[in-house]
Design an enzyme around this catalytic site. Structure first.
Site, PDB file in Angstrom:
ATOM      1  N   ILE A   1       7.477  -2.128   7.146  1.00 14.16           N
ATOM      2  CA  ILE A   1       7.521  -0.669   7.126  1.00 14.16           C
ATOM      3  C   ILE A   1       8.104  -0.187   5.797  1.00 14.16           C
ATOM      4  CG2 ILE A   1       8.366   1.411   8.259  1.00 14.16           C
ATOM      5  CD1 ILE A   1       6.420  -0.280   9.951  1.00 14.16           C
ATOM      6  N   LYS A   2       7.389   0.735   5.171  1.00 15.71           N
ATOM      7  CA  LYS A   2       7.803   1.255   3.869  1.00 15.71           C
ATOM      8  C   LYS A   2       8.376   2.658   4.051  1.00 15.71           C
ATOM      9  CE  LYS A   2       5.817   1.075  -0.813  1.00 15.71           C
ATOM     10  NZ  LYS A   2       4.520   0.979  -1.529  1.00 15.71           N
ATOM     11  N   VAL A   3       9.585   2.876   3.540  1.00 16.44           N
ATOM     12  CA  VAL A   3      10.242   4.177   3.670  1.00 16.44           C
ATOM     13  C   VAL A   3      10.718   4.646   2.301  1.00 16.44           C
ATOM     14  CG1 VAL A   3      11.008   3.649   6.028  1.00 16.44           C
ATOM     15  CG2 VAL A   3      12.541   3.200   4.094  1.00 16.44           C
TER      16      VAL A   3
ATOM     17  N   THR B   1       0.860  -1.176   0.000  1.00 17.08           N
ATOM     18  CA  THR B   1       0.000   0.000   0.000  1.00 17.08           C
ATOM     19  C   THR B   1       0.902   1.234   0.000  1.00 17.08           C
ATOM     20  OG1 THR B   1      -0.111   0.311   2.415  1.00 17.08           O
ATOM     21  CG2 THR B   1      -1.683  -1.237   1.429  1.00 17.08           C
TER      22      THR B   1
ATOM     23  N   ALA C   1       3.263  -0.951   4.886  1.00 16.72           N
ATOM     24  CA  ALA C   1       2.595   0.239   5.407  1.00 16.72           C
ATOM     25  C   ALA C   1       3.623   1.363   5.433  1.00 16.72           C
ATOM     26  CB  ALA C   1       2.048  -0.026   6.804  1.00 16.72           C
TER      27      ALA C   1
END
Length: 218
Positions: free
Chosen positions: A82-84, A27, A56
């Site tokens: 975790i998306k960075v 997402t 996310a």
């Protein structure tokens, strides 16, 4: 190659998960906004539909706040990734989080040099955007080939997650190159099932079966 679906819409995820072919979900803030749902609520629901990683994304741009947001997000479920963004602060956050055993997806990658940095930062996944690369006059799949070569040269554990997939040819090319994962909108994944000759074959079989007047279920 693992199949992730790129959406925050629950029903398409549920339908694809039911096939047994879905390995994860990605997402981003734009997809969350499109869903019209609460970020935390919809992410938790998605995590309950699939066993694999659910990306996310943090929305902060500085390392300190990214870490605070990540702390909140990773409490949603054990399969949250975790998306960075691929920035200095993003990679600093990636290094810190992966050092703590948290999955991290580094996104918005547009060069092999960026992918090299993400791998050195310990990223679980690197997300090169092939469709957007194509839109700007480059060949997105050349980028995937370069990243695959570099990662193989140094045995990096970071998985290549081909993103911004626009059509089934992107999927085929990614698989031939040896990408680890691809993420695509639900429509593209459904299009993988389709072929005109399959449709014609089923039509012919059904017509011939009807002529026999038989039934398998008594």
């Amino acid at each position: 190659m693992k199949f992730f679906v790129d959406t925050a819409e629950i029903e398409p995820i549920r339908e694809l998960a039911a096939t047994g072919l879905l390995d994860g979900v990605t997402t981003n803030p734009s997809l969350i906004a499109k869903s019209g749902r609460d970020f935390m609520e919809v992410t938790k629901e998605i995590c309950g539909l699939v066993d694999g990683p659910v990306s996310a994304e943090v929305v902060a741009l500085d390392h300190a706040t990214m870490m605070k947001e990540a702390e909140v997000l990773r409490k949603i479920a054990d399969n949250v990734c975790i998306k960075v963004p691929l920035t200095v602060d993003g990679l600093k956050t990636c290094k810190a989080l992966t050092g703590e055993g948290t999955m991290v997806n580094v996104t918005l990658c547009f060069s092999a040099n960026q992918a090299l940095l993400a791998a050195k930062a310990g990223a679980s996944f690197i997300s090169p955007f092939v469709g957007r690369h194509d839109d700007n006059g480059f060949d997105g799949m050349d980028l995937i080939e370069d990243i695959r070569l570099i990662y193989d040269n140094y045995n990096f554990a970071t998985e290549i997650l081909v993103a911004s997939v626009r059509h089934t040819t992107h999927v085929l090319q990614a698989a031939k190159i040896g990408a680890d994962v691809m993420t695509a909108p639900p429509k593209v994944i459904h299009d993988l099932f389709k072929h005109v000759l399959t449709d014609k074959g089923i039509e012919g079989f059904m017509a011939d079966w009807a002529k026999t007047g038989q039934t398998i279920l008594k």
